[in-house]
Design a protein around this motif. Structure first.
Motif, PDB file in Angstrom:
ATOM      1  N   UNK A   1      25.172 -19.645  82.072  1.00 24.80           N
ATOM      2  CA  UNK A   1      24.481 -20.840  82.586  1.00 24.80           C
ATOM      3  C   UNK A   1      23.625 -20.383  83.756  1.00 24.80           C
ATOM      4  N   UNK A   2      22.368 -20.130  83.477  1.00 21.20           N
ATOM      5  CA  UNK A   2      21.516 -19.491  84.473  1.00 21.20           C
ATOM      6  C   UNK A   2      20.387 -20.419  84.926  1.00 21.20           C
ATOM      7  N   UNK A   3      20.252 -20.489  86.246  1.00 19.55           N
ATOM      8  CA  UNK A   3      19.171 -21.265  86.856  1.00 19.55           C
ATOM      9  C   UNK A   3      19.274 -22.750  86.534  1.00 19.55           C
TER      10      UNK A   3
ATOM     11  N   UNK B   1      27.185 -21.600  71.039  1.00 15.27           N
ATOM     12  CA  UNK B   1      26.906 -22.996  71.330  1.00 15.27           C
ATOM     13  C   UNK B   1      25.713 -23.034  72.290  1.00 15.27           C
ATOM     14  N   UNK B   2      24.620 -23.632  71.856  1.00 16.22           N
ATOM     15  CA  UNK B   2      23.423 -23.761  72.693  1.00 16.22           C
ATOM     16  C   UNK B   2      23.270 -25.234  73.058  1.00 16.22           C
ATOM     17  N   UNK B   3      23.449 -25.562  74.338  1.00 20.37           N
ATOM     18  CA  UNK B   3      23.473 -26.969  74.745  1.00 20.37           C
ATOM     19  C   UNK B   3      22.433 -27.259  75.824  1.00 20.37           C
TER      20      UNK B   3
ATOM     21  N   UNK C   1      15.833 -28.905  72.837  1.00 19.57           N
ATOM     22  CA  UNK C   1      16.727 -28.451  71.765  1.00 19.57           C
ATOM     23  C   UNK C   1      15.971 -28.288  70.454  1.00 19.57           C
ATOM     24  N   UNK C   2      15.043 -29.202  70.185  1.00 19.11           N
ATOM     25  CA  UNK C   2      14.233 -29.081  68.960  1.00 19.11           C
ATOM     26  C   UNK C   2      13.394 -27.803  68.997  1.00 19.11           C
ATOM     27  N   UNK C   3      12.819 -27.508  70.144  1.00 17.94           N
ATOM     28  CA  UNK C   3      12.025 -26.284  70.274  1.00 17.94           C
ATOM     29  C   UNK C   3      12.911 -25.046  70.133  1.00 17.94           C
TER      30      UNK C   3
ATOM     31  N   UNK D   1      24.786 -22.647  78.263  1.00 17.28           N
ATOM     32  CA  UNK D   1      24.722 -23.993  78.851  1.00 17.28           C
ATOM     33  C   UNK D   1      23.384 -24.186  79.548  1.00 17.28           C
ATOM     34  N   UNK D   2      22.680 -25.264  79.193  1.00 22.04           N
ATOM     35  CA  UNK D   2      21.334 -25.469  79.705  1.00 22.04           C
ATOM     36  C   UNK D   2      20.375 -24.499  79.031  1.00 22.04           C
ATOM     37  N   UNK D   3      20.399 -24.506  77.699  1.00 23.28           N
ATOM     38  CA  UNK D   3      19.667 -23.479  76.933  1.00 23.28           C
ATOM     39  C   UNK D   3      18.164 -23.694  76.938  1.00 23.28           C
ATOM     40  N   UNK D   4      17.693 -24.840  77.447  1.00 26.91           N
ATOM     41  CA  UNK D   4      16.270 -25.125  77.523  1.00 26.91           C
ATOM     42  C   UNK D   4      15.624 -24.948  76.147  1.00 26.91           C
TER      43      UNK D   4
END
Length: 275
Positions: A213-215, A133-135, A142-144, A106-109
């Motif tokens: 979900x980090x930082x 799941x990368x969100x 997300x594109x990167x 969560x918050x995969x940057x």
């Protein structure tokens, strides 16, 4: 007086972004969001936040550029290696008992944490039974993440992190280097679903065995932290695991008694069984 006007401008700006684009930053920690908005104001040559608001409301192409200021993009592969070593040594033995796994980043940057998990799970023989799941709320990030291309000069740090995390192979096995860039093998994305998801406004979408979900929570106010942790608790299966950032804790949230501290130093928690 000037600071008070700036505070009003920031609140109006966040309200405008929510009403026009449905991105909700109103519950983010004010000191952090103000600092980033002032950076954006200066970058776009605006005299005030109100002027920046006018531009964003009337030029939708600006939203993408603005999101890079409103969402923090700081990550690295195997960041805080002790976290990944603890997963490898303490969590993986539990995960190996499941016939299939779902892991939510969560918050995969821009994807560094996702690739860390994909590599770790491949090394531990869990990749084939896992769906990741990368969100994130930032479409450009997300594109990167989906492209998996990073500056080659970052690989030395990434390689050292991987080694310290207990890596069983060479990190260079997973990417090809050319023209100053490292491109991670597309096979690492075979079991990945990239998706736009907001911890502020969206609901749970799957039952998972691990949420990392980090930082992210450090940028939320208390109400948003409670909402996000409730989402994680609802998503996790019985005795599922939650991982947070090094400066984050469940101790002050409404849901701290939903979890046990599994590895305190590494901020790993395990969901308690329902009474």
């Amino acid at each position: 007086m000037h600071n008070k006007i700036e505070d009003i401008e920031v609140r109006l700006f966040l309200e405008a972004i929510y009403l026009k684009y449905h991105y909700d930053f109103r519950g983010y920690a004010m000191a952090s969001i103000k600092r980033r908005l002032f950076q954006a104001r200066d970058h776009f040559g605006c005299r005030s936040i109100s002027m920046l608001q006018d531009m964003v409301l009337h030029d939708e192409t600006m939203l993408g550029a603005l999101m890079s200021y409103l969402t923090v993009q700081v990550s690295e592969l195997f960041r805080d290696p002790a976290y990944f070593r603890a997963i490898r040594e303490k969590v993986v033995p539990h995960l190996k008992t499941y016939p299939s796994l779902k892991v939510w980043i969560a918050g995969c940057s821009t994807g560094e944490e996702l690739y860390s998990f994909a590599i770790l799970f491949r090394e531990e023989g869990l990749e084939e039974r896992t769906l990741f799941y990368a969100t994130d709320i930032n479409q450009e990030s997300l594109r990167k993440a989906e492209a998996g291309v990073y500056d080659l000069d970052r690989m030395r740090l990434f390689t050292e992190n991987h080694r310290l995390s207990g890596g069983k192979t060479s990190l260079s096995d997973y990417y090809t280097a050319a023209y100053g860039a490292a491109t991670f093998d597309k096979s690492l994305r075979r079991h990945v679903v990239f998706s736009d998801h907001s911890l502020v406004t969206d609901a749970v979408f799957a039952e998972t065995q691990f949420v990392s979900c980090r930082n992210v929570l450090i940028y939320f106010n208390r109400d948003l932290q409670n909402r996000a942790v409730a989402l994680f608790a609802d998503s996790l299966s019985r005795k599922g695991f939650l991982g947070l950032g090094a400066k984050e804790t469940l101790r002050f949230t409404e849901h701290h008694d939903t979890f046990d501290e599994f590895a305190r130093e590494e901020r790993l928690y395990q969901k308690r069984e329902a009474a």
